[in-house]
Design a protein around this motif. Structure first.
Motif, PDB file in Angstrom:
ATOM      1  N   THR A 236      20.741 -20.748  11.819  1.00  0.00           N
ATOM      2  CA  THR A 236      19.799 -20.096  12.726  1.00  0.00           C
ATOM      3  C   THR A 236      20.463 -18.949  13.463  1.00  0.00           C
ATOM      4  OG1 THR A 236      18.644 -22.174  12.993  1.00  0.00           O
ATOM      5  CG2 THR A 236      18.178 -20.469  14.609  1.00  0.00           C
ATOM      6  N   ILE A 237      21.698 -19.197  13.924  1.00  0.00           N
ATOM      7  CA  ILE A 237      22.409 -18.138  14.641  1.00  0.00           C
ATOM      8  C   ILE A 237      22.572 -16.893  13.779  1.00  0.00           C
ATOM      9  CG2 ILE A 237      24.687 -17.514  15.518  1.00  0.00           C
ATOM     10  CD1 ILE A 237      24.771 -20.115  16.862  1.00  0.00           C
ATOM     11  N   PHE A 238      22.981 -17.106  12.520  1.00  0.00           N
ATOM     12  CA  PHE A 238      23.171 -15.953  11.644  1.00  0.00           C
ATOM     13  C   PHE A 238      21.834 -15.340  11.222  1.00  0.00           C
ATOM     14  CE2 PHE A 238      27.333 -17.881  11.251  1.00  0.00           C
ATOM     15  CZ  PHE A 238      28.159 -16.786  11.214  1.00  0.00           C
ATOM     16  N   LEU A 239      20.846 -16.189  11.002  1.00  0.00           N
ATOM     17  CA  LEU A 239      19.570 -15.689  10.481  1.00  0.00           C
ATOM     18  C   LEU A 239      18.796 -14.901  11.533  1.00  0.00           C
ATOM     19  CD1 LEU A 239      18.433 -18.792   8.415  1.00  0.00           C
ATOM     20  CD2 LEU A 239      19.417 -16.669   7.583  1.00  0.00           C
ATOM     21  N   LEU A 240      19.009 -15.238  12.799  1.00  0.00           N
ATOM     22  CA  LEU A 240      18.336 -14.464  13.847  1.00  0.00           C
ATOM     23  C   LEU A 240      18.805 -13.012  13.807  1.00  0.00           C
ATOM     24  CD1 LEU A 240      18.370 -16.883  16.915  1.00  0.00           C
ATOM     25  CD2 LEU A 240      16.357 -15.985  15.760  1.00  0.00           C
ATOM     26  N   SER A 241      20.008 -12.784  13.289  1.00  0.00           N
ATOM     27  CA  SER A 241      20.562 -11.426  13.293  1.00  0.00           C
ATOM     28  C   SER A 241      20.563 -10.775  11.918  1.00  0.00           C
ATOM     29  CB  SER A 241      21.995 -11.456  13.826  1.00  0.00           C
ATOM     30  OG  SER A 241      22.072 -12.246  14.967  1.00  0.00           O
ATOM     31  N   VAL A 242      19.754 -11.247  11.002  1.00  0.00           N
ATOM     32  CA  VAL A 242      19.691 -10.599   9.686  1.00  0.00           C
ATOM     33  C   VAL A 242      19.372  -9.116   9.881  1.00  0.00           C
ATOM     34  CG1 VAL A 242      18.283 -10.355   7.615  1.00  0.00           C
ATOM     35  CG2 VAL A 242      19.095 -12.599   8.300  1.00  0.00           C
ATOM     36  N   PHE A 243      20.199  -8.271   9.280  1.00  0.00           N
ATOM     37  CA  PHE A 243      20.007  -6.837   9.496  1.00  0.00           C
ATOM     38  C   PHE A 243      20.189  -6.028   8.219  1.00  0.00           C
ATOM     39  CE2 PHE A 243      22.074  -2.726  10.381  1.00  0.00           C
ATOM     40  CZ  PHE A 243      21.016  -2.094  11.008  1.00  0.00           C
ATOM     41  N   ALA A 244      21.360  -6.145   7.602  1.00  0.00           N
ATOM     42  CA  ALA A 244      21.676  -5.299   6.451  1.00  0.00           C
ATOM     43  C   ALA A 244      20.664  -5.473   5.326  1.00  0.00           C
ATOM     44  CB  ALA A 244      23.086  -5.633   5.938  1.00  0.00           C
ATOM     45  N   GLU A 245      20.221  -6.708   5.095  1.00  0.00           N
ATOM     46  CA  GLU A 245      19.285  -6.973   4.012  1.00  0.00           C
ATOM     47  C   GLU A 245      17.995  -6.187   4.211  1.00  0.00           C
ATOM     48  OE1 GLU A 245      20.970  -9.100   5.696  1.00  0.00           O
ATOM     49  OE2 GLU A 245      21.924 -10.595   4.412  1.00  0.00           O
ATOM     50  N   ILE A 246      17.557  -6.083   5.468  1.00  0.00           N
ATOM     51  CA  ILE A 246      16.320  -5.350   5.758  1.00  0.00           C
ATOM     52  C   ILE A 246      16.561  -3.849   5.678  1.00  0.00           C
ATOM     53  CG2 ILE A 246      14.593  -4.892   7.544  1.00  0.00           C
ATOM     54  CD1 ILE A 246      14.988  -7.771   8.474  1.00  0.00           C
ATOM     55  N   LEU A 247      17.655  -3.411   6.254  1.00  0.00           N
ATOM     56  CA  LEU A 247      17.972  -1.978   6.251  1.00  0.00           C
ATOM     57  C   LEU A 247      18.025  -1.435   4.820  1.00  0.00           C
ATOM     58  CD1 LEU A 247      19.142   0.471   8.063  1.00  0.00           C
ATOM     59  CD2 LEU A 247      21.327  -0.233   7.121  1.00  0.00           C
TER      60      LEU A 247
END
Lengths: 290, 276
Positions: free
Chosen positions: A220-231
């Motif tokens: 959860t901690i890491f998934l809340l900050s998903v960024f590169a995959e979206i970018l």
């Protein structure tokens, strides 16, 4: 035999780590908090002014915020369900004796070591691309119309990519936990006539409880900050269909240069993450006692 | 295994497990295979799996065109540099906590962990502005600092759980024999803790190598590590699958190999000792 000098030395040796982390935590946090009350745009330097809660009002009433919040929850929830269920199934499978266990383990764990930008680009282009992707080839072979995954179902596609990255982590931890299960207990249950399903529900699942909790909380901690995959895949789009909270705040601050608004968003993200963190800390804290 | 498993059951399990492993690994395999195709073959329909003209020219082109080695070197400097710096700060701290615990040691440990839970985007703007104003933007030093700080809690925690397993009596004995604190840590503790320190190092190099929030936001052309370099492939021009695959393969290969060695430590490190 802790002498006075030794205790002093101990405190001295721990201080660099503590001081550095303290600065790392306090300074940017204080700045974020301060900026969040300012009208502050990088494109209009010199016009900074105190605006009170205006940034929060804008951020929290922005429809994009609610969509991003919803997307964040869907992303985290979706990936958690897929990885935990998949991880349990894979863990059970890999826990059985079979030929080549070591090699299969290596194959399964591999995606975890692939950097997020690589996995996002590979999935986006070589698998999900509606013209040249492998899925399009398969669709053509089956006589189906190719599907533009990242345009038609952007969030679901990102969930799939992120799940692929995190499934190995869940599997590895659940497998490790399964391997510490007392075999004799299982055998005794089997001899008493417990079927495979009831052995799973009454012995394995309770044993896995702690590992599952750890998987959920850490992911959860890491998934809340998903960024590169979206970018890399969708840039949050189409529209804001695949924008999560992290990406929304990034876009507001570094693409629109709205430091004030982005900071207000940052504070909101910190508060949300803290709610999750409290549970995790309690869990690990309990472990520390034993 | 006392439980009898019939040959049929074993065959089914073997088949299922190998299939699962293959499916999960397939995207990586496909990337590696594509990297040896020509651009035309890479998008051919139907795609060929193994029977194409194998070529290594993509690798040559990627390296030639895009300064691949600079980005590779940036990745090495950032991940190894931040890990070594982190270890230098964390070893004394973990020693204190494991062998000279005070009343608040547990609280300090928990607090350190809590800094890890700060969402990076919450502090993106201040860090970005500080970096801009101090000239650290797009420098390797800047990224080493950030990576050290974000991984420091994990390093301290991992070392702490490893140090905890070393019997304190041995250290005490060395002290009785007149070893100074420095000698105690350098010549008694460190050699015994080498396996633990090595796995901490390995895991942190992997984490830093793959970190993709700060590297993407704080670098441009100069200090960009491989994560950011690969991201620059997201706006394609023309045919590029084979080159993308070659670049990707080179970016993930070193860490994939390191990672396979660190499976066991991974569980322990990433769960902060909660699952062993």
């Amino acid at each position: 035999m802790a002498t006075q000098a030794r205790r002093a030395a101990a405190r001295l040796m721990i201080s660099p780590a503590v001081i550095l982390l303290l600065c790392w935590m306090i300074v940017p946090l204080a700045m974020t908090l301060y900026f969040s009350f300012l009208r502050y745009n990088l494109l209009m330097p010199g016009t900074e002014a105190w605006t009170g809660l205006t940034n929060y009002r804008y951020f929290l009433t922005d429809p994009a915020f609610f969509e991003a919040l919803g997307n964040t929850l869907t992303l985290v929830g979706g990936v958690l369900v897929i990885t935990v269920v998949g991880g349990i199934l894979l863990g059970l499978l890999l826990d059985q004796p079979f030929r080549g266990q070591g090699i299969v383990r290596i194959l399964v764990i591999a995606p975890f070591f692939v950097m997020p930008t690589v996995s996002a680009l590979v999935w986006k282009n070589m698998f999900m691309n509606p013209v040249n992707g492998l899925f399009a080839h398969v669709a053509k072979f089956l006589g189906l119309a190719p599907y533009d995954f990242l345009t038609q179902a952007p969030l679901a596609s990102i969930i799939a990519i992120v799940s692929w990255q995190w499934l190995p982590f869940a599997t590895l931890i659940l497998l490790t936990a399964l391997q510490s299960l007392d075999r004799e207990q299982l055998e005794a249950a089997e001899m008493d006539g417990a079927g495979a399903l009831s052995r799973f529900i009454f012995i394995m699942l309770p044993h896995l409880g702690r590992a599952i909790t750890v998987v959920i909380l850490i992911q959860t901690i890491f998934l809340l900050s998903v960024f590169a995959e979206i970018l890399v895949t969708t840039n949050g789009g189409p529209g804001t269909a695949s924008t999560n909270l992290t990406y929304l705040i990034y876009a507001q601050s570094l693409l629109q240069f709205d430091v004030g608004g982005g900071s207000a968003g940052g504070v909101v993200a910190i508060i949300l993450a803290n709610i999750v963190a409290i549970f995790l800390m309690r869990m690990i804290g309990k472990n520390l006692e034993t | 295994m006392a439980r009898a498993s019939s040959p049929q059951r074993r065959a089914v399990v073997t088949l299922a497990a190998w299939t699962a492993g293959f499916v999960i690994f397939f995207p990586i395999l496909w990337t590696v295979l594509t990297s040896f195709k020509t651009e035309a073959e890479a998008i051919a329909s139907p795609p060929s799996f193994l029977f194409f003209n194998w070529t290594v020219e993509n690798y040559g082109e990627v390296m030639e065109r895009s300064n691949y080695f600079r980005h590779f070197w940036n990745s090495v400097v950032i991940s190894v540099g931040s890990t070594l710096l982190g270890l230098a700060i964390a070893i004394p701290a973990a020693w204190s906590m494991a062998f000279a615990p005070a009343k608040h040691t547990k609280d300090v440990l928990m607090w350190m962990l809590s800094t890890k839970m700060l969402p990076p985007v919450g502090v993106l703007i201040p860090i970005y502005l500080i970096f801009r104003d101090t000239g650290l933007l797009d420098t390797r030093i800047g990224l080493v600092i950030v990576m050290t700080l974000i991984n420091l809690p994990i390093i301290v925690w991992m070392l702490y759980t490893y140090f905890k397993e070393i019997p304190g009596e041995i250290l005490e004995a060395s002290r009785m024999d007149g070893a100074s604190l420095r000698a105690e840590i350098l010549y008694v503790l460190t050699p015994m803790a080498v396996p633990g320190i090595a796995s901490t190092l390995l895991l942190n190099v992997i984490l830093a190598w793959n970190e993709a929030f700060w590297t993407l936001n704080l670098t441009a052309a100069k200090a960009a590590p491989l994560t950011a370099f690969i991201a620059s492939y997201s706006s394609p021009e023309g045919l590029f699958y084979a080159k993308l695959s070659a670049a990707s393969t080179m970016a993930i290969a070193p860490i994939l190999i390191l990672g396979w060695f660190s499976q066991k430590q991974l569980v322990r490190g990433l769960t902060f000792g909660a699952v062993k």
